[in-house]
Design an enzyme around this catalytic site. Structure first.
Site, PDB file in Angstrom:
ATOM      1  N   LYS A  33      33.712  47.800  44.074  1.00  0.00           N
ATOM      2  CA  LYS A  33      34.000  46.045  44.237  1.00  0.00           C
ATOM      3  C   LYS A  33      35.091  46.111  44.551  1.00  0.00           C
ATOM      4  CE  LYS A  33      30.221  44.265  43.944  1.00  0.00           C
ATOM      5  NZ  LYS A  33      28.984  43.742  44.864  1.00  0.00           N
ATOM      6  N   HIS A  43      48.728  42.592  37.494  1.00  0.00           N
ATOM      7  CA  HIS A  43      48.903  42.097  35.807  1.00  0.00           C
ATOM      8  C   HIS A  43      48.506  42.884  34.729  1.00  0.00           C
ATOM      9  CE1 HIS A  43      47.570  38.064  33.991  1.00  0.00           C
ATOM     10  NE2 HIS A  43      46.373  38.820  34.063  1.00  0.00           N
ATOM     11  N   TYR A  57      31.994  32.607  31.488  1.00  0.00           N
ATOM     12  CA  TYR A  57      31.144  32.397  33.335  1.00  0.00           C
ATOM     13  C   TYR A  57      31.038  33.977  33.797  1.00  0.00           C
ATOM     14  CZ  TYR A  57      31.973  31.745  38.066  1.00  0.00           C
ATOM     15  OH  TYR A  57      31.656  32.081  39.267  1.00  0.00           O
ATOM     16  N   LYS A 103      32.622  26.725  39.350  1.00  0.00           N
ATOM     17  CA  LYS A 103      33.469  27.972  39.418  1.00  0.00           C
ATOM     18  C   LYS A 103      35.176  27.505  40.084  1.00  0.00           C
ATOM     19  CE  LYS A 103      31.283  29.776  42.923  1.00  0.00           C
ATOM     20  NZ  LYS A 103      32.301  28.757  43.836  1.00  0.00           N
ATOM     21  N   THR A 155      40.215  27.301  38.372  1.00  0.00           N
ATOM     22  CA  THR A 155      41.389  27.655  39.306  1.00  0.00           C
ATOM     23  C   THR A 155      42.378  26.798  38.324  1.00  0.00           C
ATOM     24  OG1 THR A 155      40.420  28.710  41.467  1.00  0.00           O
ATOM     25  CG2 THR A 155      42.684  27.664  40.966  1.00  0.00           C
ATOM     26  N   ARG A 176      38.691  31.871  53.414  1.00  0.00           N
ATOM     27  CA  ARG A 176      37.249  32.488  52.456  1.00  0.00           C
ATOM     28  C   ARG A 176      37.416  34.200  52.179  1.00  0.00           C
ATOM     29  NH1 ARG A 176      38.110  28.232  50.390  1.00  0.00           N
ATOM     30  NH2 ARG A 176      36.187  26.872  49.350  1.00  0.00           N
TER      31      ARG A 176
END
Length: 312
Positions: free
Chosen positions: A138, A149, A187, A204, A208, A266
């Site tokens: 992935k 991060h 999740y 989902k 955010t 997207r």
């Protein structure tokens, strides 16, 4: 010249070690910044170079069971960290305003030190997020921001734990971050559990919003310092860095919100699959954190290349 440079680096290293709080010197990965820095450099090299090339001509591993166990473990670990932060001050003696660094060896201070170190150590455990990405091919999830991060957080927290392990008001963002991770790893665990759990992932989009709320809370709390008539916090540098961290990531996630939910950007259709620390329906997510610049990094022949996110 090389000898002088080496001597200067050695002196600096010795000075840093001399400043490590004696209460944490016996904790793992706290004896020197070189240990954790070496681990994080190895992580970066594996994530962006060795791992992708190792998997280039291999089929992706099916790791759903391992991911379910991992995510459940992270939920429990982060829940415990939140509880310990609360019990070591935030739900007991802290004012939620100008809470100073505790330099004593009181039971509460030692409890805060233990949970601060555990939060720091959990950031190394979270490196497995990226390992799962690599082994499952992935690679579009392993963006610059994702790697930055995951490597910067444990590196920066080493300094906080080493110098001020019972950090008072400077530990608030760690408690909030662990709270958010309880929700997010829940999740991820449901997402890895298969199609029958997809109906439970309707929230989902709200992840955010949860992230944005996190940075708002962190920024508001730490901003109190600038408006207090008197606050003798012993390390003002931590205040400034935490404030900048909260504002910086709030702007990044706000940008993602605009790109994903207002402009409708997207990932390509081929990437519309649930993934560890990813999301479904083509939303861009990194370590549970949406990709914030509207670009992805498609993976071609074992290499990470830049690519635009297209609208669909």
């Amino acid at each position: 010249m090389l000898r002088e440079a080496f001597s200067s680096v050695t002196k600096l290293h010795g000075y840093i070690i001399s400043r490590i709080d004696t209460r944490v010197k016996d904790y793992p990965l706290m004896q020197s910044p070189l240990q954790m820095t070496s681990i994080l450099l190895a992580y970066v090299v594996f994530s962006v170079y060795i791992g992708p090339r190792m998997m280039a001509n291999r089929k992706p591993f099916g790791l759903n069971r391992a991911m379910i166990i991992y995510n459940l473990s992270m939920v429990l670990l982060n829940a415990y960290i939140v509880y310990e932060f609360m019990m070591s001050g935030w739900a007991t003696t802290f004012t939620w305003k100008c809470d100073l660094i505790d330099v004593t060896t009181s039971p509460q201070a030692l409890r805060m030190i233990r949970v601060a170190w555990l939060f720091y150590f959990s950031k190394f455990v979270e490196l497995f997020d990226t390992v799962f990405f690599v082994l499952r091919k992935k690679q579009t999830q392993i963006t610059f921001l994702h790697v930055f991060h995951h490597s910067f957080m444990p590196w920066s927290w080493w300094w906080g734990v080493a110098l001020t392990p019972a950090g008072g008001m400077g530990s608030f963002h760690a408690m909030v971050n662990s709270t958010v991770h309880v929700i997010m790893y829940t999740y991820y665990g449901l997402s890895a559990s298969g199609p029958r759990f997809q109906k439970y992932l309707w929230w989902k989009k709200h992840m955010t919003a949860i992230q944005l709320t996190q940075f708002i809370l962190i920024s508001i709390h730490i901003s109190q310092y600038y408006f207090m008539e008197k606050c003798d916090y012993q390390m003002p540098l931590w205040i400034h860095l935490i404030w900048m961290y909260g504002i910086f990531f709030f702007l990044l996630f706000s940008n993602f919100w605009v790109q994903a939910y207002i402009k409708g950007n997207r990932l390509p259709v081929a990437d519309h699959k649930p993934s560890q620390n990813g999301s479904t329906n083509g939303h861009i997510v990194m370590n549970g954190k949406p990709h914030t610049n509207g670009h992805a990094h498609p993976y071609e022949n074992g290499n990470i290349v830049m690519g635009k996110v297209k609208k669909i």
